[in-house]
Design a protein around this motif. Sequence first.
Motif, PDB file in Angstrom:
ATOM      1  N   LYS C  57       0.833  -1.205   0.000  1.00  0.00           N
ATOM      2  CA  LYS C  57       0.000   0.000   0.000  1.00  0.00           C
ATOM      3  C   LYS C  57       0.869   1.258   0.000  1.00  0.00           C
ATOM      4  O   LYS C  57       0.687   2.147  -0.841  1.00  0.00           O
ATOM      5  CB  LYS C  57      -0.921  -0.012   1.230  1.00  0.00           C
ATOM      6  N   SER C  58       1.802   1.295   0.926  1.00  0.00           N
ATOM      7  CA  SER C  58       2.684   2.470   0.983  1.00  0.00           C
ATOM      8  C   SER C  58       3.485   2.598  -0.294  1.00  0.00           C
ATOM      9  O   SER C  58       3.743   3.709  -0.778  1.00  0.00           O
ATOM     10  CB  SER C  58       3.635   2.352   2.171  1.00  0.00           C
ATOM     11  N   THR C  59       3.855   1.469  -0.849  1.00  0.00           N
ATOM     12  CA  THR C  59       4.604   1.484  -2.103  1.00  0.00           C
ATOM     13  C   THR C  59       3.814   2.201  -3.195  1.00  0.00           C
ATOM     14  O   THR C  59       4.355   3.024  -3.936  1.00  0.00           O
ATOM     15  CB  THR C  59       4.903   0.034  -2.539  1.00  0.00           C
ATOM     16  N   PHE C  93       2.605  10.726   5.442  1.00  0.00           N
ATOM     17  CA  PHE C  93       3.410   9.515   5.531  1.00  0.00           C
ATOM     18  C   PHE C  93       2.967   8.645   6.703  1.00  0.00           C
ATOM     19  O   PHE C  93       2.465   9.138   7.706  1.00  0.00           O
ATOM     20  CB  PHE C  93       4.885   9.872   5.710  1.00  0.00           C
ATOM     21  N   GLN C  94       3.214   7.336   6.536  1.00  0.00           N
ATOM     22  CA  GLN C  94       2.865   6.396   7.587  1.00  0.00           C
ATOM     23  C   GLN C  94       3.606   6.733   8.874  1.00  0.00           C
ATOM     24  O   GLN C  94       3.050   6.762   9.958  1.00  0.00           O
ATOM     25  CB  GLN C  94       3.229   4.977   7.124  1.00  0.00           C
ATOM     26  N   ARG C  95       4.898   7.007   8.701  1.00  0.00           N
ATOM     27  CA  ARG C  95       5.703   7.401   9.845  1.00  0.00           C
ATOM     28  C   ARG C  95       5.894   8.898   9.714  1.00  0.00           C
ATOM     29  O   ARG C  95       6.424   9.362   8.711  1.00  0.00           O
ATOM     30  CB  ARG C  95       7.043   6.665   9.746  1.00  0.00           C
ATOM     31  N   MET C 169      -3.179   9.515   1.928  1.00  0.00           N
ATOM     32  CA  MET C 169      -3.082   9.376   3.377  1.00  0.00           C
ATOM     33  C   MET C 169      -2.736   7.936   3.750  1.00  0.00           C
ATOM     34  O   MET C 169      -3.470   7.016   3.441  1.00  0.00           O
ATOM     35  CB  MET C 169      -4.405   9.784   4.030  1.00  0.00           C
ATOM     36  N   ASP C 170      -1.602   7.781   4.434  1.00  0.00           N
ATOM     37  CA  ASP C 170      -1.146   6.442   4.794  1.00  0.00           C
ATOM     38  C   ASP C 170      -1.400   6.187   6.279  1.00  0.00           C
ATOM     39  O   ASP C 170      -0.627   6.610   7.138  1.00  0.00           O
ATOM     40  CB  ASP C 170       0.354   6.309   4.468  1.00  0.00           C
ATOM     41  N   GLU C 171      -2.482   5.498   6.577  1.00  0.00           N
ATOM     42  CA  GLU C 171      -2.883   5.211   7.957  1.00  0.00           C
ATOM     43  C   GLU C 171      -2.811   6.451   8.852  1.00  0.00           C
ATOM     44  O   GLU C 171      -2.136   6.448   9.867  1.00  0.00           O
ATOM     45  CB  GLU C 171      -2.000   4.109   8.554  1.00  0.00           C
ATOM     46  N   PRO C 172      -3.514   7.505   8.465  1.00  0.00           N
ATOM     47  CA  PRO C 172      -3.353   8.754   9.197  1.00  0.00           C
ATOM     48  C   PRO C 172      -3.857   8.686  10.628  1.00  0.00           C
ATOM     49  O   PRO C 172      -3.315   9.343  11.503  1.00  0.00           O
ATOM     50  CB  PRO C 172      -4.162   9.754   8.375  1.00  0.00           C
TER      51      PRO C 172
ATOM     52  N   SER D 147       7.926  -2.886   5.515  1.00  0.00           N
ATOM     53  CA  SER D 147       6.790  -1.973   5.589  1.00  0.00           C
ATOM     54  C   SER D 147       6.581  -1.572   7.041  1.00  0.00           C
ATOM     55  O   SER D 147       7.158  -2.173   7.958  1.00  0.00           O
ATOM     56  CB  SER D 147       5.545  -2.652   5.046  1.00  0.00           C
ATOM     57  N   GLY D 148       5.766  -0.538   7.243  1.00  0.00           N
ATOM     58  CA  GLY D 148       5.530  -0.028   8.587  1.00  0.00           C
ATOM     59  C   GLY D 148       5.069  -1.110   9.552  1.00  0.00           C
ATOM     60  O   GLY D 148       5.593  -1.233  10.661  1.00  0.00           O
ATOM     61  N   GLY D 149       4.101  -1.905   9.111  1.00  0.00           N
ATOM     62  CA  GLY D 149       3.578  -2.958   9.979  1.00  0.00           C
ATOM     63  C   GLY D 149       4.625  -4.020  10.272  1.00  0.00           C
ATOM     64  O   GLY D 149       4.691  -4.573  11.369  1.00  0.00           O
TER      65      GLY D 149
HETATM   66 MG   LIG Z   1       2.662   1.000   4.817  1.00  0.00          MG
END
Ligand SMILES: [Mg+2]
Lengths: 248, 257, 272, 272, 335
Positions: C57-59, C93-95, C169-172, D147-149
Amino acid sequence: MAAVWLVRLAILAAAVGGWQLLTTDLRWRLLFGRPTEVVSLVRAWVVDATFWTDTGVTLAETATGYALGVAAAIVLIAVILPFPAVGRFLSPFIAIVNSLPKIALAPVFIVWFGISFQSKIYFIAVAMFFVVFYGVYSGLNNIDQTMVDNLSVMGASGLERVRDVYVPATAGWLISSLRVSVAWALTAAVISEYIASNQGLGHRIALGQQALDPNAVVAGMFMVAVVSLTADRLLTLIDKRFRQWRLS
Amino acid sequence: MATLVKLRMPLLQVAAVLALLGLWQWGTASGVLDTFVVGTPGETLGQLKNWIVDGTLLQSSLSTMQVLLLGWGIGTLLGVIIGAAIGLNEFLRLVTDPFITFFNGMPRLILYPFLAVWLGFGLQAKVLLVVLVIVVVVITIVASGFRDVDPELINNSKLMGARRLDIARNVYAPALATWLIGSARVTLGYAFQASITAEFIGSSKGLGYLVVFGESRFNMNEIWAALAAVIAIAWALDGLIRLWERRATRWSGAGAR
Amino acid sequence: MTTTVQGSRADTHAIKLSGVKRSYPTAKGEFVAVKDVNLTVASGEFVSVVGPSGCGKSTLLGLLAGLAKPAAGTVETLGHPVRGVNTEVGFIFQRDALLPWRTAEQNVALPLRYHGMSKRDALREARAWLARVKLDGFGERYPHQLSGGMRKRVAIAASLAYQPKIILMDEPFSALDVQTRTIMEDDLLVLWQEYRPSVIFITHDLEEAVGLSDRVLVMSASPGTIVGEFTIDLPRPRNLLELRYDERFTELSHEIWERLRKEVLQTNVDKR
Amino acid sequence: MTTTVQGSRADTHAIKLSGVKRSYPTAKGEFVAVKDVNLTVASGEFVSVVGPSGCGKSTLLGLLAGLAKPAAGTVETLGHPVRGVNTEVGFIFQRDALLPWRTAEQNVALPLRYHGMSKRDALREARAWLARVKLDGFGERYPHQLSGGMRKRVAIAASLAYQPKIILMDEPFSALDVQTRTIMEDDLLVLWQEYRPSVIFITHDLEEAVGLSDRVLVMSASPGTIVGEFTIDLPRPRNLLELRYDERFTELSHEIWERLRKEVLQTNVDKR
Amino acid sequence: GCASGNDRQTTGSAAKAPASLVISSSGNYLTSFAPLWAAEPDFKAIETKYKTKVSFEPFNKGSDALTALLGGSAQICNCGATTGLTAAIAGKEVRYIGNIFKGTGQVVVAAKKYEASHGSDVAKFANATFGFTSPGSGSQIAAQKVAEHFGLNWGATKQLALGSTTAYSPALAAGRVDIVVMEVPTAIKAVEDGVGYIVADLSDPAKAAPLIGNIIGAGLVTTKKFMDEYPELTQDVINALVSGINRVKKTPDPAAAYAALPDAYKKVNQDEKVFAKQWPFIYPSFVATEGTVDDKEIADTYALGGFSSQDASGAQAKAYFDNTLAKRAAETAHK
Ligand SMILES: [Mg+2]
Ligand SMILES: Nc1ncnc2c1ncn2[C@@H]1O[C@H](COP(=O)(O)OP(=O)(O)OP(=O)(O)O)[C@@H](O)[C@H]1O
Ligand SMILES: Nc1ncnc2c1ncn2[C@@H]1O[C@H](COP(=O)(O)OP(=O)(O)OP(=O)(O)O)[C@@H](O)[C@H]1O
Ligand SMILES: [Mg+2]
């Protein structure tokens, strides 16, 4: 803090005492001078106006050369940043010029830049350039890429990225390399004065050597160190300002 | 195709060097450049050839490299040890800081005559000069780098039961590698300056000696020929540093994008 | 108002991925993170993406933001291919990627400044945004002085404040407590209704996905690709709290859950 | 087996906070993050903490881990006061703190090595743990290649592998998709049953809190303090999937939700 | 004065000269160059006459001073005769136009402990370590000549290059070397400090001649280009030098000599007592010169400098020693 000062003083006393003791022997005295004599010489210097002109001259050379070297390094980094290929291309050349013994090239400097103030400034600038360049360069390699990406996506221009990420992220590196290099710049100034000049602290050291007076040589070197210690303290203050945001 | 792309940069660099040499040759031949001041590539090469044939070059390079590598190695090692101690121990840092800065501020390059009289005009004094010149630089860089390590990583390791040595090995050492590489490049330059300077004075061998000898005879070609050896060594060492850099920063994925 | 915009039916695509593949070099050779991804998002559409951890997903968002190039296929936003960093998008970003040396306020004001706003206005606007994410009074804090959820909220404010046409939005909201989260979801919907950006929203919370979106996409375990598409035909504006008791809502959530479960089981069987 | 351990009734306290206060210096003066916190966790007890974003949950864990000292009150673990970094606890940080220069495998193996395991054994064990968090095959990746997870899961594996007596978990599962999350929750419970560490678990997911814990504590908006305590008298072992349909479960969740809502509203009204 | 030779450009009333005349010097106001410093009034006169500024730029090394001349940042260089000669042999159009002193300006000093046993018999130093500046330097060749004069086999002796002058005294004291060829001031200092005694005086040309021949010493070097462009100015500079030599010659007494030297010199050499000790060694080297050099001296200097006959055959080397200006100056002075 009191303990720190106590230990510092103890070390200082031990060092100076050891030196004084060691130099009761003629052989060592011929080499290192004597603390007592060095102190009285320095006392004579500080009330002598020409000493302050010498210091001023060295400072002026150092500051100008320093600024020039730092500016050049930063300009080059600014070029390399958007074009990493340029950096890869230049890398070996920079390494080579960095390791060229600049002192061996003194004749070339004399020929190219004359014997004036100017020549000394270039000499210092060249010496400075590499310290700053490499310092900041490794700082850049340490930047969190997500931060840069985030800013780029938000529409930061190249200049804004530099201002908002690269500069603050490398400020620590820059300052630590500036701290290292202030001393180096002064050394370069002193050496260039030592090679040719009739003013400056390097000139004083050369005179001391010519007069075969180890006290004068040692005193000259110490005064240079004092100047650089002062500059270092100033940079530390700036450093503190820059690091406000950090964890306490 | 892939190898061509890989070779592109070195080829470009070689081309640049050749272009520079060509320009130099043309400049001296046409009189734009004063041969007395810049020498000529042809004669420099000739000089190099002579030195290679009679073994001077190899012998001098080895002698300089011995000083350089010993001094650089010892200086870096000492610098890392002291720098680490200072970076980890706030009290030690506070106590030593002014002394280190003071020592750093002294123009140490001109210390050689003193060292030589003290230790004799041999390898020891030269190596010591190199060590003195670079050790402070390494100390400063390592100490400030140690203080810059992400405290969260350290805390996490400590929580997991890491002892000082574990933290040194797993947190500080890898982080240190980056700054060491940066400082290695700076100190390499210094180390060269110092070893050549030491050879200027009171020596009858080494590349520095060849340089002064050329200088005293106003023979720029000899100077360049000696410096060419310096350049070759510097280039090779920089290559090693880059190799090390690539290995040491594999984890960062810097090359991935 | 009861509009739902369908990506496939709209004539302008805000986002278009065709046959996209992205792989990473690893010690064990090429690792294909996503492949054969075809995806269009219409202008003004709100699309959620769900999928197992590590499915890519982030990719995908990285490709849309132009932070990486696809190994195959094309990536387009607003009608033209993405080349280099894509400044047409807002990316959370996720982070979080806040600048540690700037205060919360300044972090939000910066992108506004980049978009030409004066310093004063940018700061005023930034403060208003901080209030919107329930952080008034924390404007002068540095990121390390904020809690995890607060940092995330600052990052959200920073990316929304300059109102980009496309928002990624990545897991905001994953670091927020349920209540704050609900408030922020509501806020996001209001904002979206206001100026209708196209949104790609990544979440692990299916109810959140269904509640917010026009469409929910399900990604397969890696190599990730889109294996399910659910059109959320719930009327808008939606009341997220009441939606929980809506039958269609529960039905959709359950459907997606089932689809997703297969994928996750897949990941955990298909070990590499 | 249908045991529930009550902190207040057990005679050995694994964790004991009394009258704890923690404040941070800020530009605007002292900021009190938590105050008057009294909390005991019995040996082998599983306690969850919920509360609005920024209420001081992470701050509390930081105190327990010895990363900071309380401004007032005492912090004890396993019967003695915490002094310096507390190596009796395992801590899963909110933001993962993996060593970027070590592979996933090495990151998990390191704490085992610290606890005296041989290199071989540590690596074998690490691999087993990575499998447990569904990451087999990713052992040789560096953190930036995950990945984040996945990173979060590596961090969890690293902290659990050496089986600390006390485990502090700061939103460990928030970056995971529902399914992976459920699997990991189950796994955590199994592990906990196995060797019975004392756990403090921070989460924003109330159902997760209720499902896993013996007790759930609710914290107030900052300055944070504990304002609610709910004993979860559901029998163990629990089947987390089935629990959703349990009446008592729903009731408890609802109760906590109500309590929490007040707190969050408080945060959003009480603006400083 | 009336300009001559260069008719095209001398149109104004002031004689032709560059805006500033920089004389690059080895060392800082060394006593060995006393005539140059004593010529201060004459240089002042030149400044007024040519509306130019005359300045001395000190260099740590003679070769750097010459490089400054060749690079164009100095117009005249004050350095060892052989330093300029090396450049001439390398093909540079440089001219040695005025001699400042004769002899090498050096003294042979041995460690104090040998004074009683060895005295001034260098032959006894067969097993000793010889010190000098650097291989190929004048001091090394001088050491070799002296050793050989006393029948030693130079190849069989122990040798050490000491580099800078700083190291001489301490090295003698520390026993690193036993017998060293050093400059007069260094030697005086070594004697003062009690670490050495004087074995042979190479500074006094008369005493040095039997050991190492008639040596030219140092002088003023300039480029042919400068001579051609400013013939009158060049002549005036040499006139000044010769008048400086004559002035110095009149003061064998150290006190008088010191008094006659200008403030700039005294600022650097503040200790008159040290001066008084050096002067007896240095003074004879001025007595021996008129500013010119003769063929025997040239030959001996070639020999001492280790130059070959092939070196001497180049056009620039042949033209290097140029006595015309100094001769003219001497004539003017006599009038
Ligand atoms: Mg991710
Ligand atoms: N730099 C990299 N090098 C190698 N593999 C990578 C890299 N970045 C990501 N990956 C891999 O690509 C896959 C997709 O990663 P991505 O971050 O897109 O997952 P995700 O769907 O966002 O997961 P999560 O929900 O856990 O954040 C993962 O298997 C990950 O391990
Ligand atoms: N270093 C610091 N300086 C000043 N204030 C801080 C600092 N660290 C935390 N705070 C403040 O303390 C409060 C509690 O922070 P904490 O991180 O414990 O919250 P939290 O409950 O974990 O929140 P979240 O759920 O968002 O992670 C917050 O208001 C935060 O702004
Ligand atoms: Mg937190």
